[in-house]
Write a protein that holds these residues in place. Structure first.
Motif, short mmCIF file in Angstrom:
data_model
loop_
_atom_site.label_atom_id
_atom_site.label_comp_id
_atom_site.label_asym_id
_atom_site.label_seq_id
_atom_site.Cartn_x
_atom_site.Cartn_y
_atom_site.Cartn_z
N GLY A 196 50.60 51.85 39.31
CA GLY A 196 49.50 52.26 38.45
C GLY A 196 48.61 51.13 37.97
O GLY A 196 47.80 51.33 37.06
N GLN A 197 48.71 49.96 38.58
CA GLN A 197 47.89 48.82 38.19
C GLN A 197 46.58 48.82 38.98
O GLN A 197 46.56 49.12 40.17
N SER A 198 45.49 48.47 38.31
CA SER A 198 44.22 48.23 39.00
C SER A 198 44.10 46.73 39.28
O SER A 198 44.79 45.91 38.66
N ILE A 199 43.22 46.39 40.20
CA ILE A 199 43.14 45.01 40.69
C ILE A 199 41.75 44.42 40.42
O ILE A 199 40.74 45.09 40.63
N GLU A 200 41.74 43.17 39.95
CA GLU A 200 40.50 42.39 39.86
C GLU A 200 40.73 41.07 40.60
O GLU A 200 41.80 40.48 40.50
N VAL A 201 39.71 40.64 41.34
CA VAL A 201 39.88 39.51 42.24
C VAL A 201 38.82 38.45 41.98
O VAL A 201 37.65 38.76 41.76
N VAL A 202 39.27 37.19 42.01
CA VAL A 202 38.36 36.04 42.11
C VAL A 202 38.54 35.47 43.51
O VAL A 202 39.64 35.06 43.89
N ALA A 203 37.48 35.50 44.31
CA ALA A 203 37.55 35.07 45.71
C ALA A 203 37.02 33.64 45.84
O ALA A 203 35.87 33.37 45.48
N ILE A 204 37.86 32.74 46.33
CA ILE A 204 37.46 31.37 46.62
C ILE A 204 37.47 31.22 48.14
O ILE A 204 38.52 31.23 48.76
N GLY A 205 36.29 31.14 48.73
CA GLY A 205 36.19 31.08 50.19
C GLY A 205 35.48 32.31 50.74
O GLY A 205 35.69 33.43 50.28
N ASN A 206 34.65 32.09 51.73
CA ASN A 206 33.82 33.17 52.28
C ASN A 206 34.63 34.24 53.00
O ASN A 206 34.32 35.43 52.93
N LYS A 207 35.70 33.85 53.69
CA LYS A 207 36.51 34.82 54.44
C LYS A 207 37.20 35.79 53.48
O LYS A 207 37.25 37.00 53.74
N GLY A 208 37.75 35.27 52.39
CA GLY A 208 38.41 36.14 51.42
C GLY A 208 37.42 37.06 50.73
O GLY A 208 37.72 38.24 50.48
N LEU A 209 36.23 36.54 50.41
CA LEU A 209 35.21 37.36 49.77
C LEU A 209 34.79 38.52 50.66
O LEU A 209 34.70 39.67 50.20
N GLY A 210 34.57 38.23 51.94
CA GLY A 210 34.19 39.29 52.87
C GLY A 210 35.29 40.34 53.01
O GLY A 210 35.01 41.54 53.05
N PHE A 211 36.53 39.90 53.08
CA PHE A 211 37.64 40.84 53.22
C PHE A 211 37.77 41.73 51.99
O PHE A 211 37.97 42.95 52.12
N MET A 212 37.68 41.14 50.80
CA MET A 212 37.82 41.93 49.57
C MET A 212 36.70 42.96 49.44
O MET A 212 36.92 44.08 48.97
N ASN A 213 35.51 42.60 49.86
CA ASN A 213 34.42 43.57 49.83
C ASN A 213 34.65 44.71 50.83
O ASN A 213 34.34 45.87 50.54
N VAL A 264 35.68 42.58 42.92
CA VAL A 264 35.52 41.12 42.88
C VAL A 264 34.71 40.77 41.62
O VAL A 264 33.52 41.08 41.54
N VAL A 265 35.35 40.14 40.65
CA VAL A 265 34.68 39.84 39.39
C VAL A 265 33.90 38.53 39.47
O VAL A 265 32.93 38.33 38.73
N SER A 266 34.29 37.62 40.35
CA SER A 266 33.54 36.38 40.55
C SER A 266 33.99 35.76 41.87
O SER A 266 35.04 36.12 42.42
N SER A 267 33.19 34.84 42.37
CA SER A 267 33.51 34.22 43.65
C SER A 267 32.85 32.86 43.74
O SER A 267 31.88 32.57 43.01
N VAL A 268 33.36 32.04 44.64
CA VAL A 268 32.74 30.74 44.93
C VAL A 268 32.94 30.47 46.42
O VAL A 268 34.04 30.65 46.95
N LYS A 307 37.68 31.01 35.24
CA LYS A 307 37.70 31.23 33.79
C LYS A 307 37.48 32.70 33.43
O LYS A 307 37.90 33.15 32.35
N VAL A 308 36.85 33.45 34.33
CA VAL A 308 36.65 34.88 34.07
C VAL A 308 38.00 35.58 33.91
O VAL A 308 38.20 36.37 32.96
N LEU A 309 38.95 35.28 34.78
CA LEU A 309 40.28 35.89 34.67
C LEU A 309 41.08 35.31 33.51
O LEU A 309 41.82 36.02 32.83
#
Length: 288
Positions: free
Chosen positions: A110-127, A133-137, A154-156
């Protein structure tokens, strides 16, 4: 000899590919040494700040930082560290598979997920998988900079301090050696006493705090978490270059094998053509 011409074209194409993969292998080998030196240089700092943090957390038991307190929120945060570029074997696939399995386990509870993606490959996969995705770099380059990492993470950290997140996990690829890298999904928050290193001699330390204990411990624990994230990124970059060097070496070797096979086929085709022409000449002479 139309077939022979086509095979010669294939051989030329594979040879060009082999030159590219060989160059990429040499570049990755050069970057790998620098990344490993950077990673090893950061490890003593991370170990020392962990030890000091552990001593401080036990030296002042009347104050407990929010990072060491658990809560019952229905959201879990993830810091997912991947590469910006591909061509590094199964490095990103392995860590993202581990993250996905962790997602499924938490969502089943029953948990929801929030993600900080560091790296372009991870960002694309999460999308692509629809994660929040709450923030990314991205575009960190070959050298990680802490000032680029602090803001997104720092967002998390702020969400956890406010009690909106029950836990934060750090996901990255740990460097073991040049041939082996290990996908890691470890709990970043809440910090447990077991994760913080005690003094090796088992001594109890007492400190004089200026201006006061909460201010010092608050600042140190934030620095400790930042050090863990920086170390994870440094480990991931060293793993990336090692995996890319191994992948490009395998690609170069495979290209060499393909070239040898194509040359063998070309020679057989050429010999068959010559034999056919000789047979036609002999048959023509016999007919005359």
């Amino acid at each position: 000899m139309a077939a022979g011409k086509e095979i010669r074209g294939k051989i030329k194409s594979v040879e060009n590919t082999k030159k590219i993969t060989k160059a990429m292998e040499m570049v990755a080998a050069s970057k790998m040494r620098k990344a490993q030196d950077r990673m090893r240089a950061a490890r003593p700092y991370a170990d020392k700040v962990r030890q000091i943090t552990g001593n401080l957390s036990r030296a002042n038991p009347e104050y407990t930082h929010p990072f060491m307190q658990s809560n019952d929120a229905k959201t879990t945060g993830f810091v997912v560290v991947t590469t910006d570029k591909g061509l590094c074997g199964g490095l990103n696939t392995n860590v993202l598979r581990a993250v996905t399995n962790q997602f499924k386990d938490l969502q089943a509870k029953g948990q929801s997920i929030e993600v900080v993606a560091i790296g372009n490959k991870g960002l694309g996969f999460m999308n692509r998988v629809g994660a929040k995705v709450v923030s990314s770099v991205t575009a960190l380059g070959d050298t990680p900079h802490l000032e680029k990492l602090i803001g997104p993470v720092k967002v998390l950290l702020d969400a956890y301090t406010e009690g909106r997140i029950s836990a934060v996990y750090l996901c990255y690829t740990k460097f073991i050696n040049t041939m082996k890298q290990e996908s890691v999904v470890e709990q970043l928050l809440p910090l447990s006493s077991a994760e913080l290193k005690q003094d090796k001699q088992g001594r109890d330390w007492d400190y004089l705090y200026e201006p006061d204990a909460p201010a010092v411990i608050d600042e140190l624990l934030v620095r400790y978490v930042e050090a863990l994230v920086y170390q994870a990124v440094a480990e991931n970059m060293a793993s990336e270059q090692s995996a890319r060097m191994v992948a490009m070496k395998a690609a170069t070797d495979n290209a060499g094998n393909v070239i040898n096979e194509l040359k063998l086929v070309y020679n057989k085709t050429r010999q068959a053509g010559i034999t056919k022409e000789l047979s036609e000449i002999v048959a023509g002479a016999a007919a005359v």
